[in-house]
Design a protein around this motif. Structure first.
Motif, short mmCIF file in Angstrom:
data_model
loop_
_atom_site.label_atom_id
_atom_site.label_comp_id
_atom_site.label_asym_id
_atom_site.label_seq_id
_atom_site.Cartn_x
_atom_site.Cartn_y
_atom_site.Cartn_z
N LEU A 1 0.84 -1.20 0.00
CA LEU A 1 0.00 0.00 0.00
C LEU A 1 0.87 1.25 0.00
CD1 LEU A 1 -2.99 0.73 0.17
CD2 LEU A 1 -2.71 0.99 2.60
N TRP A 2 1.93 1.19 0.78
CA TRP A 2 2.86 2.32 0.84
C TRP A 2 3.44 2.61 -0.54
CZ3 TRP A 2 5.38 5.93 3.79
CH2 TRP A 2 6.63 6.35 3.34
N TRP A 3 3.87 1.55 -1.19
CA TRP A 3 4.47 1.73 -2.50
C TRP A 3 3.45 2.32 -3.48
CZ3 TRP A 3 3.52 -0.46 -7.29
CH2 TRP A 3 4.49 -0.20 -8.27
N LEU A 4 2.23 1.79 -3.40
CA LEU A 4 1.18 2.24 -4.30
C LEU A 4 0.84 3.72 -4.08
CD1 LEU A 4 -0.35 0.52 -6.33
CD2 LEU A 4 -2.29 0.59 -4.82
N LEU A 5 0.70 4.08 -2.82
CA LEU A 5 0.35 5.46 -2.52
C LEU A 5 1.46 6.41 -2.91
CD1 LEU A 5 -1.38 5.19 0.96
CD2 LEU A 5 -2.42 5.73 -1.22
N ARG A 6 2.69 5.89 -2.75
CA ARG A 6 3.80 6.74 -3.06
C ARG A 6 3.91 6.94 -4.57
NH1 ARG A 6 7.56 9.35 -0.80
NH2 ARG A 6 9.65 9.29 -1.63
N ALA A 7 3.59 5.86 -5.30
CA ALA A 7 3.75 5.97 -6.75
C ALA A 7 2.63 6.83 -7.35
CB ALA A 7 3.74 4.59 -7.38
N THR A 8 1.50 6.83 -6.73
CA THR A 8 0.40 7.61 -7.30
C THR A 8 0.61 9.06 -6.99
OG1 THR A 8 -0.99 5.75 -6.68
CG2 THR A 8 -2.09 7.74 -7.44
N PRO A 9 0.65 9.87 -8.00
CA PRO A 9 0.82 11.29 -7.68
C PRO A 9 -0.47 11.82 -7.06
CG PRO A 9 0.51 10.99 -10.01
CD PRO A 9 0.57 9.64 -9.43
N PRO A 10 -0.35 12.90 -6.30
CA PRO A 10 -1.54 13.43 -5.65
C PRO A 10 -2.44 14.12 -6.66
CG PRO A 10 0.30 14.83 -5.20
CD PRO A 10 0.85 13.65 -5.94
N ALA A 11 -3.66 14.38 -6.29
CA ALA A 11 -4.59 15.08 -7.16
C ALA A 11 -4.06 16.49 -7.42
CB ALA A 11 -5.95 15.16 -6.51
N PRO B 1 3.20 14.17 0.21
CA PRO B 1 4.14 14.33 1.33
C PRO B 1 4.11 13.12 2.25
CG PRO B 1 2.34 15.90 1.44
CD PRO B 1 2.22 15.22 0.14
N TRP B 2 5.25 12.82 2.90
CA TRP B 2 5.41 11.57 3.63
C TRP B 2 4.48 11.50 4.82
CZ3 TRP B 2 6.60 11.62 8.71
CH2 TRP B 2 7.13 12.80 9.21
N TRP B 3 4.14 12.62 5.44
CA TRP B 3 3.32 12.52 6.64
C TRP B 3 1.89 12.15 6.26
CZ3 TRP B 3 -0.01 16.43 5.65
CH2 TRP B 3 0.49 17.52 4.94
N LEU B 4 1.47 12.59 5.07
CA LEU B 4 0.13 12.19 4.62
C LEU B 4 0.09 10.70 4.35
CD1 LEU B 4 -2.46 13.68 4.14
CD2 LEU B 4 -1.89 13.79 1.73
N LEU B 5 1.20 10.19 3.76
CA LEU B 5 1.30 8.76 3.52
C LEU B 5 1.22 7.99 4.84
CD1 LEU B 5 3.99 8.10 0.82
CD2 LEU B 5 1.56 7.76 0.72
#
Lengths: 288, 890
Positions: B18-28, B54-58
């Protein structure tokens, strides 16, 4: 019959006219104290110079008092105070109705302010003002309000030199971000007439520096589409060079045609721009 | 922490993905309008690595995901001790006697948690209850815990004791294993064998409740009901509440009982008027729903009211007609004396008229009462037969019959055995003889009666001794002898007591049954102390057996007998309570401590939801859309809050006008230094101010305490000065008062002693003399109803306060310079106490001698005073007008 939308827009802009007029007169009065006369010979009331009488001058023009003081005959020249016509145009396209922050005025507001302040100065100096494209000439004290009401509320693109009297001056206020080919065509149209043209480019500081971060989707104001920039900070330098190319192109066009160009950012004060513009108008008038 | 579905925790392995996925997806992307679009569009073809979240949102999102996964896995905290000891099936041994009733829910919860433990450790469970039963006790065979849950849920305490012997026998049939024993703490006869059987099985855990076992028993006496509570000893003292209830569950009375530390007995007395006492159907211990905490009341506990008509000479001891009747009735009935009117004013069971004629108005009243269902018992006497014969069961013959005596051949007669009737079953004693009686015409109905009366008792030769006839809804009973020992010695015997008692019971609608008849169970208590239909297997008991039986499965506690004759059979009368020792070698546990399981799942899911909400807000902020979202939320959320706040604003703030007394009109009272008197003055004047505000156009603010000499008196139109016994004059005080009176103020001096020479406040008269030493008091005269003060608003002729009768003194002469207003008014009626109200508007002090009119007049006098102070002699001018009009008319 004017469309209701235009009427509404007209009423809206009419409602803001008094503050705009007040602002314009205030700006104008700040600048007006430094203006001098026409500095040329012509019809007027102010004494200009004594020059020796040459064959061909009307004999009634001899100033006997001065001539009596010396051997020669002198003619008294008065300073030229004949009203000249200045035509104004301001860009009212949708891309002007934008500002980057709440503390800045919209580009269009600033352009209007500059235009009306210039008109106020000109009225005070006794000149006549017209709006490009309209037949009416405004002058005198009530002229400012009438001119403000007569300025068209929306316009598309660049102006055409219609109803511009010969030997007048024209001032164009806009952001001039259109393609250089269009601007060249417009300047050539104006260059064909015996009209002195001045361009005032009003830009927002954000347009010049692109201060956004991150992933931004930019939306154009004139249905130009959208652009998704994945990382704005990486694009900034390139944008700056593109904008620089546009400005340089514009400057070279004006220089080639002999027109003057000044750049005004909306976060700078309008008085300095107005002074510079007025000096340019004066220089343009004198250079005939 | 334990998990219901630990397999779900494997999903935590997906978190790095999930971390990898969220990180790879750019934000809106953020939306931005821009005019120089053309320049930007030209830049597009270039590829850029996109901006990252940003990492804290992740981290926030990952934490929310982790919490959701853990929450869905069903974590629980608590859940009982650890592993069950021993090997083999667990025996769940539950005491289901009456002592388990009060804390039954806790016992069930403990049983369920034990079943949970067994289920988690996949042990089989056997179930055995120890409550006595008709069939021999048998344990349910060891089975998986889930199958036993419905059986455990259906368990209920039984309203009788435990049978530990049968339980011990049942335990020996089970295989070896650990035992969990939920005990009730009450000892039984076979405890030793029981303990041995349980120990022989394996390790024992004993769970005991924290409440003591209690039994309630009640004894009735003429004075009231005495409740005895027997309990197992406790370390800390407890207070229990005993509530007396009627048959339909309404509580009529309650009494507290204090069980001291380590005490095993306690008592409480409940005394009620007999009407209420006769309505009581049961006494129960509050907050202890069990069969042992309920004591049912039957006829034995009731006292019926009997009215005895007084006659002259009736109270003479040993000779009077009243004497024997009273002695006979008093143990079980409440005797009231009086004449007809007083006696019939309250509900009465029986009216006894010993040797009296009832005629005239009395007779009519009694006649009407009997017709409505009353019971009249009359005794014959020398006057009977001569007078009118109303209200007698049979027509009497003239004269009476003498048996025995000097001039007669016959002997005094004995009684015959009682025929069937109310006296059936009573043993006839040979000592009772009748020497004189009145006779009735046999078979002839009394005039006005539908049929002839019945004979309830007769002599050996068949002449009736006691006859009765129904009259309307009631009955009239006549004893053909006197109520004292003149005509027979029946009143001297115990038979008289029984006969009267039967009559009292008959009057109460209670038909007395034969002693030998078996009484079937009519209603029985269940394990929670609720009356209901008797259980199957309940058998009938005779009345004598009831006295000696022990409640059990065949004789449940409750009400026995037919509708008219209910006998109560209670646990409290027949069982004793003694604390049981714990099984030797058992691990003791508290009942409540073992069983609390806290599910954490919902809490974790709620936390995850909160985190997701925060994530939403943060994302909106990053996109620049936070402002409109928050604006919408605030609008939706805060409008009702603001509305409620504006409505909840307090109406009345503290009265701050004491700071500047000129802003409103205040009445003032002199601060005497005595806190009670000052508070009475304050509440009195505020009560008067409220009354004036309600009834007149004047508007008075709250009364102000003043110290003359210190505070400025010029703002106050009326000054109330209560004199205390310790009042003394001070120069500054006196001069301030003089100044005040001279400039138009009115001082109301109240010695608060009342009319009878100041008896209610001793010493104040002398104090008044002391305190008014330097005052410029003008000549005074008593206040009459010709004075303006008596007509200032209301027309008054008396001026009471809390007391009445004391003279009120006002200035005698009219002083035109003071607008003819008396500067001083002196009285002793303690007006402030009559005007005093509390915050709810109720008066604080009773008026003496009382009556509603006195307080009203006191308020009216107060209004007159206020009007006099505010308007001067205005009413004095107007008073002449009617007189003039009257004179003109003549």
């Amino acid at each position: 019959m004017p469309q209701p939308k235009l009427i509404a827009q007209a009423e809206a802009s009419g409602a803001r006219l008094p503050p705009l007029l007040v602002a314009a007169t205030r700006v104008a009065s700040t600048v007006a104290q430094g203006v001098h006369g026409r500095r040329r010979v012509g019809v007027g009331d102010t004494f200009w110079q004594y020059r020796p009488f040459v064959e061909g001058d009307a004999q009634t023009r001899i100033d006997w008092r001065r001539s009596a003081r010396s051997d020669r005959l002198y003619v008294r020249d008065m300073e030229w105070e004949a009203a000249q016509t200045v035509c104004l145009w301001r860009d009212a396209s949708p891309s002007m109705a934008w500002r980057s922050g709440k503390t800045l005025p919209e580009k269009r507001e600033r352009a209007e302010l500059l235009a009306l302040a210039l008109a106020a100065l000109l009225f005070r100096a006794g000149e006549q003002v017209r709006a490009i494209g309209l037949p009416r000439t405004f002058s005198g004290r009530g002229g400012l309000a009438s001119l403000a009401a007569a300025l068209p509320l929306s316009s598309e693109g660049l102006p055409e030199p219609r109803r511009v009297p010969a030997h007048s001056q024209a001032v164009l206020f806009g952001d001039f971000l259109a393609p250089l080919s269009e601007i060249r065509a417009c300047l050539e149209a104006f260059g064909a007439l015996p009209v002195r043209l001045h361009l005032v480019q009003v830009l927002d500081p954000a347009e010049m520096s692109l201060p956004y971060e991150g992933r931004v989707r930019f939306i154009g104001l004139e249905q130009e589409g959208e652009a998704l920039i994945p990382r704005v900070s990486g694009v900034r330098a390139e944008y700056a060079s593109a904008l620089d190319a546009q400005l340089t192109g514009l400057r070279s066009l004006c220089a080639a045609a002999g027109f003057s160009l000044s750049l005004h950012r909306t976060d700078h004060s309008p008085e300095t721009a107005l002074l510079a513009l007025f000096m340019a108008l004066d220089a343009g008038a004198r250079r005939r | 922490m334990m998990f219901a579905t630990p397999a779900l925790l494997l999903a935590l392995l997906l978190l790095p993905l999930l971390w990898w996925l969220l990180r790879a997806t750019p934000p809106a992307p953020r939306l931005q309008r821009f005019p120089a679009m053309r320049l930007l569009a030209a830049l597009r073809p270039r590829e850029e690595t996109p901006a990252r979240t940003p990492w804290w949102l992740l981290a926030l999102r990952l934490a929310a995901a982790a919490l959701i996964i853990v929450g869905l896995a069903g974590p629980t905290l608590g859940g009982g001790g650890g592993k069950l000891p021993g090997r083999g099936p667990l025996l769940l041994l539950i005491d289901t006697g009456f002592a388990a009733g009060p804390d039954w829910p806790a016992r069930l919860a403990a049983a369920n948690s034990l079943l949970d433990q067994a289920e988690r450790q996949s042990r089989e469970v056997a179930l055995l209850t120890t409550g006595a039963a008709i069939l021999p006790l048998r344990a349910a065979a060891p089975q998986p815990a889930a199958l036993l849950r419905p059986r455990v849920a259906a368990l209920a305490p039984l309203p009788w004791g435990t049978d530990r012997r049968a339980a011990a026998a049942a335990i020996t049939l089970l295989p070896v294993g650990p035992t969990a024993y939920i005990a009730d703490g009450v000892a039984g006869p076979d405890d030793a064998a029981f303990a041995k059987a349980v120990q022989a099985r394996g390790p024992v855990t004993e769970l005991r409740g924290t409440l003591p076992a209690r039994i309630l028993s009640v004894t009735a006496s003429p004075a009231g009901l005495t409740a005895h509570v027997a309990a197992t000893p406790e370390r800390a003292p407890r207070t229990e509440q005993i509530i007396g209830e009627t048959g339909d569950g309404h509580a009529l009375a309650s009494a507290p009982v204090l069980l001291g530390a380590g005490a095993t007995q306690a008592e409480a007395r409940m005394s009620l008027p007999s009407e209420l006492r006769n309505q009581l159907a049961s006494l129960r211990l509050a907050k202890a729903p069990g069969a042992g905490s309920v004591f049912l009341l039957d006829e034995a506990a009731r006292r019926r009211p009997v009215g005895v008509l007084i006659a002259s000479g009736a109270e003479t001891p040993l000779l009077g007609a009243d004497f024997y009747v009273e002695r006979a009735l008093s143990p079980y009935a409440e005797i009231r004396h009086g004449d007809v009117a007083t006696l019939l004013a309250r509900p009465l069971s029986i009216l006894v008229a010993p040797d009296r004629t009832l005629s005239g108005e009395d007779g009519d009243r009694v006649d009407a009462w009997v017709r409505q269902g009353g019971y009249l018992v009359r005794f014959a006497g020398p006057d009977m037969g001569a007078e009118t014969q109303d209200l007698l069961p049979e027509k009497l013959l003239e004269g009476d019959r003498q048996l025995g005596g000097a001039l007669s051949w016959s002997q005094p007669q004995h009684l015959a055995p009682f025929p069937s009737g109310p006296f059936a079953g009573l043993a006839v004693s040979d000592e009772v003889t009748v020497s004189r009686q009145v006779l009735a015409e046999p078979g002839v109905a009394q005039s006005g009666f539908e049929k002839a009366g019945q004979t309830w008792a007769k002599l050996r030769d068949g002449t009736p001794l006691v006859t009765a006839a129904s009259h309307g809804a009631g009955e009239i009973v006549l004893f053909h002898v006197t109520a004292n020992a003149d005509w027979s010695n029946l009143p001297l015997s115990g038979l008289f007591v029984d006969m009267l008692r039967r009559i009292v019971q008959r009057a109460a609608g209670v038909a007395v049954a034969d002693d030998g008849r078996p009484l079937p169970p009519a209603q029985s208590l269940d394990g929670f102390g609720v009356l209901g239909p008797p259980p199957p297997g309940a058998m009938a008991l005779t009345a004598t057996d009831l006295a000696g039986a022990v409640p059990g499965p065949t004789h449940p506690p409750g009400l026995y007998g037919l509708a008219q004759d209910r006998h109560a059979f209670n646990i409290g009368d027949h069982m004793k309570l003694s604390p049981a020792a714990a099984i030797p070698g058992a691990t003791l546990q508290e009942l409540n401590g073992a069983s609390v399981i806290v599910p954490l799942g919902p809490a974790l899911l709620a936390l995850a939801l909160l985190l997701l909400g925060a994530d939403l807000l943060l994302t909106l902020r990053l996109r620049g859309l936070l402002r409109p979202a928050i604006a919408a939320l605030l609008l939706a959320g805060f409008i009702p809050v603001a509305h409620a706040q504006s409505q909840g604003q307090s109406q009345s703030g503290p009265d701050a006008s004491h700071e500047s007394p000129a802003l409103a009109t205040h009445l003032a009272y002199v601060v005497t230094g005595d806190a009670t008197v000052d508070s009475v003055s304050k509440s009195g004047l505020s009560g008067l101010s409220d009354y004036v505000n309600d009834h007149t156009a004047a508007v008075l603010a709250s009364p102000a305490p003043v110290v003359p000499g210190h505070d400025d008196l010029s703002f106050y139109p009326l000054l109330y000065w209560p004199i205390t016994a310790a009042a003394a004059a001070a120069p500054a005080f006196t001069s301030a008062l003089n100044d005040y009176m001279r400039h138009g103020g009115i001082v109301l001096i109240d010695t608060r002693g009342g009319g009878a020479d100041g008896a209610f406040a001793p010493g104040t008269d002398a104090a008044l003399k002391r305190a008014s030493a330097g005052l410029d008091v003008p000549t005074l005269s008593p206040l009459t109803n010709a004075h303006v003060l008596a007509r200032a608003f209301y027309l008054l002729s008396e001026f009471p306060g809390r007391y009445e009768g004391a003279t009120v003194w006002v200035q005698q002469d009219q002083d035109r310079s003071n607008d003819s207003v008396s500067p001083v008014i002196i009285g002793a009626n303690d007006w402030a106490a009559a005007w005093a109200t509390d915050e709810d508007g109720r008066p604080l002090f009773a008026t003496i001698p009382g009556g509603p009119r006195q307080r009203l007049l006191a308020y009216r006098f107060g209004v007159n005073l206020v009007m006099y102070a505010l308007t001067g002699n205005y009413k004095g001018d107007q008073v002449h007008v009617p007189a003039i009009l009257q004179r003109l008319g003549q």
